[in-house]
Design an enzyme around this catalytic site. Sequence first.
Site, PDB file in Angstrom:
ATOM      1  N   GLU A  39      72.552  22.662 -78.280  1.00 61.13           N
ATOM      2  CA  GLU A  39      72.996  23.043 -76.804  1.00 61.13           C
ATOM      3  C   GLU A  39      73.410  22.158 -75.962  1.00 61.13           C
ATOM      4  OE1 GLU A  39      69.245  25.143 -75.670  1.00 61.13           O
ATOM      5  OE2 GLU A  39      69.448  26.661 -77.313  1.00 61.13           O
ATOM      6  N   GLU A  56      69.794  31.322 -85.841  1.00 60.92           N
ATOM      7  CA  GLU A  56      68.670  31.884 -85.069  1.00 60.92           C
ATOM      8  C   GLU A  56      68.919  33.159 -84.761  1.00 60.92           C
ATOM      9  OE1 GLU A  56      67.782  29.514 -81.477  1.00 60.92           O
ATOM     10  OE2 GLU A  56      68.252  27.657 -82.545  1.00 60.92           O
TER      11      GLU A  56
END
Length: 364
Positions: free
Chosen positions: A155, A264
């Site tokens: 991220e 994910e």
Amino acid sequence: MKRFVCTAAVVLLTAWTAAAQSRLETLKEAYKDYFTIGVAVEMGDLLATDKALQIKQMYNGLSAENDMKPISLQPREGVWRWSNADNIARFAAMNGMPLRGHCLIWYKQVGEWMFYDDKGKLVSKEVLYERMRTHIHTVMKRYKGRVYAWDVVNEAITIDPEAEDPYRPSLFYEIAGEEYIRKAFEFAREADPDALLFYNDFNEFMPYKRDHIYNMVKKMKADGVPIDGIGMQGHYNIAHPTEDEFRKALELFSSVVDHIHITEMDVRVNAGLGGGLVAEEDTRGLTGVTELTPEIAGRQADQYEMLFRVMREYKDVIGNVTFWNTDDKETWLDRRAGAEGRTFPLLFDDDRQPKPAYYRVIDF
Ligand code: XIL
């Protein structure tokens, strides 16, 4: 007589359905010619016998939901907490489940100590690199040969579609600029030359973010930064990504790396703004659903079917698809601060029974 025939037919039909169900393939069996299917777990999931059994039967991949994150492994400088991560690694090895490592460098779930000196001032970039190097080397060497792929940087791209700067503001970025990303991959390659090294992010199908990721990876690889793969977190919903958005991201990413993992995956039933908007900055999509009606479950099944159909087409580059949690009761989405209502994002319901989406994913 008529009644007997009817009853016999019902009995036969029931027996047939039961037999058909028992022959149903599990996820890992259905996808054995495509990619491995993993699941993210907390250590506790592996202690519950029935849950652990389902995990072993269903999946052939594992990630630690929290136990391998920076703050879990090194809460303070030089203080290491290995026991949960070690146990997850042991479970994975005992059951022959390839383990993904999540994650080494992330602006979240990292101890503040990483960025400050003992006077409370931000450290220099040299000090930061030394700390990053120690963390990455210590963790990767411990799990060398047991973790086959690492999310090295998580991220790092902005969540602001309008921002000119492609990077997310963070203390890593403030101290070192984009170079911290390059260094992280270099340290990781040194520590375990055999591990696959991933850049991992969410909302990765959204055009602005997709392009930022693509441009960054392309530029860094051209400069010799050892990035092997892109992790698409895959926090989706029933409206997004569309097939077109999903294909475009896969197309672009596979033109720059040989490995894509969906790291994910979950598909929230909320159709709210921006499918993958799961950062706590945006809870708009998290309101209003309290029940998984057949209609919504059907739309979710359509979305899952589309995603897996497209992923099967990209099996040469997609090596793994990992679900983020085992079932709807456990989903992290409903546990987040500010979350209202339910999200029902997984293939198994609150009782860990397969949902309509499950059958559509395995039946192709
Ligand atoms: C989440 C976990 O599932 C939660 O239990 C924890 O409280 C917060 O982090 N992107 C990531 C994951 O890369 O590490 C996050 O996991 C979900 C979003």
